[in-house]
Design a protein around this motif. Structure first.
Motif, mmCIF file in Angstrom:
data_model
loop_
_atom_site.group_PDB
_atom_site.id
_atom_site.type_symbol
_atom_site.label_atom_id
_atom_site.label_comp_id
_atom_site.label_asym_id
_atom_site.label_seq_id
_atom_site.Cartn_x
_atom_site.Cartn_y
_atom_site.Cartn_z
ATOM 1 N N ASP A 128 0.976 -1.282 0.096
ATOM 2 C CA ASP A 128 -0.060 0.161 0.054
ATOM 3 C C ASP A 128 0.944 1.149 0.126
ATOM 4 O OD1 ASP A 128 0.911 0.183 2.577
ATOM 5 O OD2 ASP A 128 -0.893 -0.770 3.598
ATOM 6 N N ASP A 129 0.310 2.448 0.145
ATOM 7 C CA ASP A 129 1.020 3.819 0.060
ATOM 8 C C ASP A 129 2.194 3.895 1.243
ATOM 9 O OD1 ASP A 129 0.191 5.219 -2.176
ATOM 10 O OD2 ASP A 129 -1.710 5.719 -1.023
ATOM 11 N N LYS A 130 1.545 3.478 2.467
ATOM 12 C CA LYS A 130 2.383 3.590 3.697
ATOM 13 C C LYS A 130 3.789 2.782 3.229
ATOM 14 C CE LYS A 130 2.380 2.896 8.506
ATOM 15 N NZ LYS A 130 1.737 1.928 9.752
ATOM 16 N N GLU A 131 3.646 1.628 2.897
ATOM 17 C CA GLU A 131 4.965 0.704 2.650
ATOM 18 C C GLU A 131 5.698 1.277 1.431
ATOM 19 O OE1 GLU A 131 4.940 -3.949 3.279
ATOM 20 O OE2 GLU A 131 4.839 -3.598 1.350
ATOM 21 N N SER A 132 5.030 1.987 0.436
ATOM 22 C CA SER A 132 5.569 2.551 -0.835
ATOM 23 C C SER A 132 6.646 3.573 -0.169
ATOM 24 C CB SER A 132 4.846 3.173 -1.618
ATOM 25 O OG SER A 132 3.985 2.167 -2.249
ATOM 26 N N TYR A 133 5.848 4.577 0.676
ATOM 27 C CA TYR A 133 6.674 5.714 1.267
ATOM 28 C C TYR A 133 7.923 5.132 2.138
ATOM 29 C CZ TYR A 133 7.856 9.197 4.711
ATOM 30 O OH TYR A 133 8.502 10.216 5.385
ATOM 31 N N LEU A 134 7.775 4.253 3.020
ATOM 32 C CA LEU A 134 8.989 3.884 3.790
ATOM 33 C C LEU A 134 10.089 3.122 2.840
ATOM 34 C CD1 LEU A 134 6.769 1.952 6.583
ATOM 35 C CD2 LEU A 134 8.142 4.170 6.777
ATOM 36 N N ALA A 135 9.386 2.406 1.724
ATOM 37 C CA ALA A 135 10.590 1.510 1.001
ATOM 38 C C ALA A 135 11.385 2.987 0.110
ATOM 39 C CB ALA A 135 9.735 1.024 -0.012
ATOM 40 N N SER A 136 10.753 4.036 -0.300
ATOM 41 C CA SER A 136 11.356 5.127 -0.888
ATOM 42 C C SER A 136 12.331 5.821 -0.393
ATOM 43 C CB SER A 136 10.131 6.116 -1.318
ATOM 44 O OG SER A 136 10.447 7.162 -1.685
ATOM 45 N N GLU A 137 11.830 6.011 1.294
ATOM 46 C CA GLU A 137 12.868 6.594 2.104
ATOM 47 C C GLU A 137 14.359 5.863 2.297
ATOM 48 O OE1 GLU A 137 12.080 9.942 3.973
ATOM 49 O OE2 GLU A 137 11.042 9.856 1.986
ATOM 50 N N VAL A 138 14.148 4.642 2.126
ATOM 51 C CA VAL A 138 15.356 3.605 2.198
ATOM 52 C C VAL A 138 16.166 3.904 1.043
ATOM 53 C CG1 VAL A 138 16.341 1.330 2.456
ATOM 54 C CG2 VAL A 138 14.655 2.144 4.025
ATOM 55 N N PHE A 175 4.031 5.334 -7.293
ATOM 56 C CA PHE A 175 2.704 5.244 -7.872
ATOM 57 C C PHE A 175 1.672 5.143 -6.784
ATOM 58 C CE2 PHE A 175 2.834 2.536 -12.105
ATOM 59 C CZ PHE A 175 3.387 3.435 -12.611
ATOM 60 N N PRO A 176 0.669 5.967 -6.967
ATOM 61 C CA PRO A 176 -0.453 6.155 -5.906
ATOM 62 C C PRO A 176 -1.040 4.775 -5.623
ATOM 63 C CG PRO A 176 -1.528 7.048 -7.698
ATOM 64 C CD PRO A 176 -0.021 6.586 -8.224
ATOM 65 N N ASP A 177 -1.648 4.385 -4.719
ATOM 66 C CA ASP A 177 -2.592 3.273 -4.405
ATOM 67 C C ASP A 177 -3.740 3.276 -5.025
ATOM 68 O OD1 ASP A 177 -3.235 0.842 -3.432
ATOM 69 O OD2 ASP A 177 -3.186 1.201 -1.418
ATOM 70 N N PHE A 178 -3.624 2.706 -6.524
ATOM 71 C CA PHE A 178 -5.033 3.071 -7.244
ATOM 72 C C PHE A 178 -5.652 1.735 -7.200
ATOM 73 C CE2 PHE A 178 -6.520 2.426 -11.787
ATOM 74 C CZ PHE A 178 -7.434 3.535 -11.936
ATOM 75 N N ARG A 179 -6.980 1.831 -6.362
ATOM 76 C CA ARG A 179 -7.605 0.629 -6.099
ATOM 77 C C ARG A 179 -8.913 0.488 -6.847
ATOM 78 N NH1 ARG A 179 -6.384 -2.451 -1.039
ATOM 79 N NH2 ARG A 179 -4.327 -1.600 -0.484
ATOM 80 N N ALA A 180 -8.941 0.954 -8.075
ATOM 81 C CA ALA A 180 -10.166 0.671 -8.958
ATOM 82 C C ALA A 180 -10.269 -0.569 -9.322
ATOM 83 C CB ALA A 180 -10.108 1.773 -9.934
ATOM 84 N N GLN A 181 -11.522 -1.164 -9.505
ATOM 85 C CA GLN A 181 -11.576 -2.706 -10.052
ATOM 86 C C GLN A 181 -11.893 -2.524 -11.486
ATOM 87 O OE1 GLN A 181 -13.737 -5.347 -7.797
ATOM 88 N NE2 GLN A 181 -12.712 -4.883 -5.837
ATOM 89 N N LYS A 182 -11.608 -3.607 -12.214
ATOM 90 C CA LYS A 182 -12.036 -3.521 -13.681
ATOM 91 C C LYS A 182 -13.500 -3.167 -13.997
ATOM 92 C CE LYS A 182 -10.793 -5.532 -18.077
ATOM 93 N NZ LYS A 182 -10.066 -6.472 -18.854
ATOM 94 N N GLY A 183 -13.743 -2.283 -14.713
ATOM 95 C CA GLY A 183 -15.141 -1.919 -15.052
ATOM 96 C C GLY A 183 -15.633 -0.959 -14.072
ATOM 97 N N ASP A 184 -14.780 -0.251 -13.048
ATOM 98 C CA ASP A 184 -15.370 0.765 -12.293
ATOM 99 C C ASP A 184 -15.357 1.889 -12.772
ATOM 100 O OD1 ASP A 184 -15.844 -0.710 -9.771
ATOM 101 O OD2 ASP A 184 -13.882 -0.062 -8.751
ATOM 102 N N ASP A 185 -16.160 2.994 -12.484
ATOM 103 C CA ASP A 185 -16.190 4.362 -13.061
ATOM 104 C C ASP A 185 -15.221 5.095 -12.478
ATOM 105 O OD1 ASP A 185 -16.793 6.868 -13.868
ATOM 106 O OD2 ASP A 185 -19.034 6.651 -13.939
ATOM 107 N N LEU A 186 -14.279 5.356 -13.460
ATOM 108 C CA LEU A 186 -12.823 6.169 -13.234
ATOM 109 C C LEU A 186 -13.065 7.512 -12.748
ATOM 110 C CD1 LEU A 186 -10.847 4.738 -16.065
ATOM 111 C CD2 LEU A 186 -10.448 4.079 -13.841
#
Length: 994
Positions: A23-33, A44-55
């Motif tokens: 998720d976003d939190k883990e991405s941030y911690l990894a990026s700092e290291v 990348f942001p945590d983009f959680r749309a499922q296929k077919g969702d209205d974007l």
């Protein structure tokens, strides 16, 4: 373990270009290291749309995702790491060719038609006022555009077809910055498409089987990329974190998707033994380092001052200046950061440039003629001159032409939800009589408010100490950072409690904005000072929720707490009342039952949603609160003007900032389908949540229950509406809160005052039949805890909706914050909030004249009785044969002209008029002759009002001022030409005012 795992992995050659996180939190911690180890990172942001969702519901994340992807395509790949949450990489993303940009620069010659077509193919939305990234506005010689990669929108001014100026402008004021730009890059708001690709994509989308409300590229385009898209981890060396692997296995279990199976074969980021991520509090910092003095210690800080704040002389360590936030422990090393978590909040501020728009067909209230129907702006020739008027329809064939400079005479009619007003008849005088009757009643209310405030001023209050160290410890143990509004409100309340006078303060703020946390600070200070405190709520459910909150926060602090409501047996009740009398209980939470209790040393009473109590209960609250500190809490916004009127006699504190962890509610507009309904309900139940289902028709609500049970037989459904007795309603709500039902099938009765953090999906049947304020308020029922909220506005037949209804539903869908589509909703709620303060007894009067006029009259009544009388602005009637209006050629949109007319009609000083003239110049280009003459007309109105002039007329070049004291003054202009008439009038007025 992400930081220590990645730190270890980056010590060796790292063959991967993508790190897939949970998720976003883990991405941030990894990026700092990674940055600490000398890598460039793209997140990348945590983009959680499922296929077919209205974007549209994911627009913010989608724009951020495409921006990061564009950056990654362009960047050199040496020591570059793309860090992405798993869900952002599950779908094909556009190839580089779909993310190309173009530039616009100073001196460029434009083909306007071709430019509009290009913006359209780049996915930009054409609007009147820019509020969000991905929007563009063409207004004559002005082009406003907000490219997604920019932090502010840009305004281009043209001379004919050539760009002569490019400047950033402010979303809140819509005014430009001074600094000129050489050129700007226009990146796609979706994809950079050529004509053929666009046509192909649009055909695929329009034939789509997905149930999006608006079948266009912005809503569904990503799902139809075909050979123009790619799943990045298929072609780029990628590695998974342990968290991402867990997320993947869960997804595969739910979806059984073969498309995702390839991800299982990716390598896993290993966690070496004796490596760990650490969190050290400043208090334990030095002792922790002493324990690990045999290791290589690196301390990171963003500046020298931070190092000096800690005494590190005794500890051998390497100091490193940097903004990294890395905290980890290995067998040989300790790395600690003195920096605070620097993760930027993804929240966007809400533009405050709100258009309180009037729409044709709206009910309005004229201050002298009552309720009519707004029919739009029309242009008429009167006294030989062309002017703009507001057309209002009244009973029968009655019509009223209101000069636009007097637009402040009317307000939109807002009353209780669903009430349809009866239109008044012109010339009968009945509205004047009604106003007089209400004015008399309001003077009674105002005198009561003022007298009560004056009485409390004379009573000495119990002095409460607020400097206990336990209070600071209590604040730090909340688990979150207080907002600046919360801190300010606590300071204001503490100042009252210490001040020696009896506190009477109103704390207003939306649900979930932390009112109870603020109140708990006051309770703690009261108890620490040796007194008792009581919190009273209008319903058992609300009292129960408050008791649970207080119990959790005060645990282990030696505070004796109790609750008093109808669920206590008579024996328990008697015992508790004795304990309160003897002073054995510090804090009691309950319903109006508290109001009959006798306390030994009560010093603070907190009343939640006071307007929901009955008359007798309110009287009892008043009686108790005469010599006790009182804090009232309200979840409805209070109008700014009423706030100012009341604040002269009552303390007012407001919470406007949402807590940093509060997520916006994901909003979808969908056509009703049974399959969709099943998917929505099952999605929420799978994550352990509950659902609100709004069906606003009592006659058919049981039929809807049967239909839902036929569709989902195992669903546990409770029904709630206004005809169910209060006691039964509370029992149903408590059972729902305890999780005994999956779904609450209800009318809009749940619109306010209920805090159920486990209910995070709301479905609203026939949403097109609700007002935008009601929809916005209903949406606010979910997303109150740490889970993301989902809101579904369902419509029966999309094709039968009016274009206006479609537009407004889409505005709510793409703006889940209080932005463009929701400003109106907030305005309505704010006005209603003023009505709520005054109680149910006033609803008949409010219905007769609308909230806005009612509150204006109340303000006048309060001011007239308190020492701070309002300076009364006198009306001026301008009967001048001058051509003057905001030119439609300069400002094409009726909506924008109407808003400017409203603001100009409310001007009270020449400076305000001048500021709006500068704004018009900035936003629309140089004012033409008619616009300039209208601005001069407003200047005349302002100056005349200040000088006691009632009417200004002219006959040819002869001009007459009629004063309020019945005197008059006549003079002549050089000629009957418009410019000479205006110059002569202004010369007279400015000469006198000088």
């Amino acid at each position: 373990m992400i930081q220590s795992s990645l730190y270890h992995a980056l010590k060796n050659p790292f063959p991967y270009q993508i790190l897939i996180t949970q998720d976003d939190k883990e991405s941030y911690l990894a990026s700092e290291v990674a940055r600490f180890r000398g890598f460039e990172t793209i997140l990348f942001p945590d983009f959680r749309a499922q296929k077919g969702d209205d974007l549209r519901s994911y627009k913010e994340e989608l724009l951020a995702l495409l921006g990061a992807l564009r950056k990654w395509y362009r960047a050199p790949k040496e020591r570059l790491l793309l860090i992405a949450p798993l869900r952002s990489l599950l779908h094909p993303l556009p190839k580089e060719e779909l993310l190309q940009s173009f530039h616009l620069g100073f001196g460029d010659n434009l083909d306007i038609g071709e430019l509009k077509e290009r913006f359209y193919r780049f996915g930009y939305e054409f609007v009147e006022i820019i509020e969000l990234p991905g929007e563009v506005s063409f207004r004559g010689d002005i082009i406003d555009v907000f490219p997604p990669q920019e932090s502010s929108p840009v305004r281009l001014s043209l001379f004919d077809t050539q760009i002569e100026s490019l400047r950033y402008f402010d979303l809140e004021t819509q005014m430009c910055e001074r600094e000129e730009l050489d050129r700007i890059e226009i990146t796609p708001a979706l994809f950079a498409l050529d004509e053929a690709t666009q046509k192909e994509l649009e055909e695929l989308v329009s034939a789509s089987s997905y149930g999006a409300f608006s079948k266009d590229l912005m809503s569904l385009g990503l799902w139809y990329l075909k050979d123009k898209g790619e799943v990045l981890p298929r072609r780029v060396p990628s590695i998974l974190t342990a968290g991402a692997k867990e997320e993947l296995l869960e997804l595969l279990e739910l979806q059984e998707s073969d498309e995702l199976r390839f991800l299982e074969g990716l390598n896993l980021l290993a966690t070496p033994l004796e490596h760990s991520d650490i969190i050290i509090s400043p208090a334990n910092f030095l002792s922790f380092l002493s324990l690990h003095a045999n290791k290589e210690i690196t301390i990171i800080a963003r500046n020298e001052a931070l190092f000096r704040a800690f005494d590190l002389k005794e500890i051998p360590c390497k100091k490193q200046i940097g903004d990294f936030c890395v905290n980890l422990l290995t067998p040989k090393e300790v790395i600690l950061s003195l920096n605070q978590n620097t993760k930027k909040s993804a929240k966007k501020r809400r533009p405050t440039f709100a258009i309180d728009e009037l729409r044709v067909g709206d009910y309005v209230v004229h201050k002298d003629y009552g309720i009519g129907i707004f029919k739009g702006i029309i242009q008429e020739r009167v006294l030989g001159a062309l002017r703009d008027f507001i057309l209002l329809a009244y009973q029968g064939e009655d019509r009223l032409l209101l000069p636009v400079e007097n637009l402040d005479y009317i307000d939109r009619y807002v009353a209780d939800s669903g009430s349809i007003p009866s239109v008044d008849r012109l010339g009968k005088g009945s509205f004047a009589k009604l106003k007089e009757k209400i004015r008399t009643k309001l003077l009674e209310i105002a005198s009561e408010i003022v007298a009560l405030a004056a009485k409390r001023e004379l009573i000495e209050g119990r002095a409460i100490r607020t400097d206990f160290p336990e209070i600071e410890i209590f604040q730090h143990s909340s688990g979150f950072v207080y907002t600046s509004d919360q801190e300010k409100s606590i300071r204001e309340i503490f100042s009252d409690l210490e001040g020696g006078k009896v506190m009477d303060r109103l704390l207003s703020g939306d649900v979930g904005f932390g009112k109870t946390e603020v109140a708990m600070n006051a309770i703690l200070a009261t108890v620490m000072s040796g007194y008792q405190a009581a919190l009273v709520a209008p319903t058992t459910l609300l009292a129960h929720q408050h008791f649970q909150s207080l119990k959790k926060r005060f645990e282990g602090r030696g505070i004796k707490m109790a609750r008093l409501d109808r669920f206590l047996s008579s024996k328990e009740r008697t015992s508790l009342l004795n304990a309160l009398k003897e002073g054995e209980v510090d804090v009691v939470v309950g319903t109006h039952a508290i109001l009959s209790a006798v306390f030994k040393r009560l010093a603070l009473i907190i009343v939640d949603e006071e307007h929901k109590f009955g008359v007798k209960q309110k009287e009892r609250i008043k009686a108790i609160a005469q010599d006790v500190h009182m804090l009232s809490m309200s979840a409805t916004p209070i109008p700014r003007t009423l706030n100012m009127a009341l604040s002269s006699i009552k303390g007012m504190s407001t919470l406007l900032t949402p807590p940093s962890e509060k997520l916006p509610v994901r909003t979808f507009v969908k056509e009703y389908q049974e399959a969709l309904l099943k998917e929505i309900v099952h999605r929420e139940i799978r994550r352990g949540g509950q659902i609100f289902y709004i069906h606003n028709n009592i006659a058919t609500i049981e039929r809807r229950q049967k239909e839902l049970l036929e569709l989902m037989p195992n669903l546990k459904i409770a029904i709630l509406h206004s005809q169910i007795p209060e006691k039964e309603t509370e029992e149903i709500m408590l059972a729902f809160e305890e999780g005994r039902y999956h779904l609450l099938l209800s009318t809009s009765i749940i619109e306010s005052g209920i805090h159920l953090p486990n209910a995070n999906t709301i479905i609203i049947d026939s949403s097109d039949r609700f007002g935008i304020a009601d929809l916005h308020q209903l949406r606010g029922r979910v997303g109150r805890g740490s889970k993301e909220g989902f809101c579904y506005f369902l419509v029966e037949e999309k094709e039968s909706l009016t274009p206006e209804a479609k537009k407004r539903l889409l505005a709510l869908e793409s703006n889940s914050f209080l932005g463009s589509g929701s400003v109106l909703a907030y305005h309505d709620l704010e006005i209603r909030g003023g009505g709520n303060l005054l109680g149910e007894a006033q609803s008949g009067h409010i219905k007769g004249i609308g909230y806005a006029l009612y509150l204006k009259m109340l303000e006048e009544a309060i001011h007239s009785l308190s020492s701070k009388a309002l300076p009364k602005r006198e009306d001026v009637d301008l009967k001048l044969s001058i051509n003057a209006f905001l030119s439609p050629e300069l400002i094409e949109s009726d909506r924008l002209r109407l808003e400017l007319y409203r603001r100009l009609s409310r001007c009270e000083s020449t400076q305000e008029v001048n500021e709006i003239e500068v704004e018009i110049h900035d936003r629309f280009g140089s004012p033409d002759l008619y616009t300039k003459q209208f601005l001069e007309l407003i200047l005349i109105k302002v100056l005349a009002s200040l000088q006691g002039i009632k009417t200004i007329t002219n006959y040819n070049q002869n001009i007459t001022f009629f004063y309020r004291d019945e005197t008059k003054k006549s003079f002549s202009a050089k000629s009957r030409d418009d410019d000479d008439l205006l110059a002569a009038i202004l010369e007279q007025l400015q000469g006198k005012s000088a």
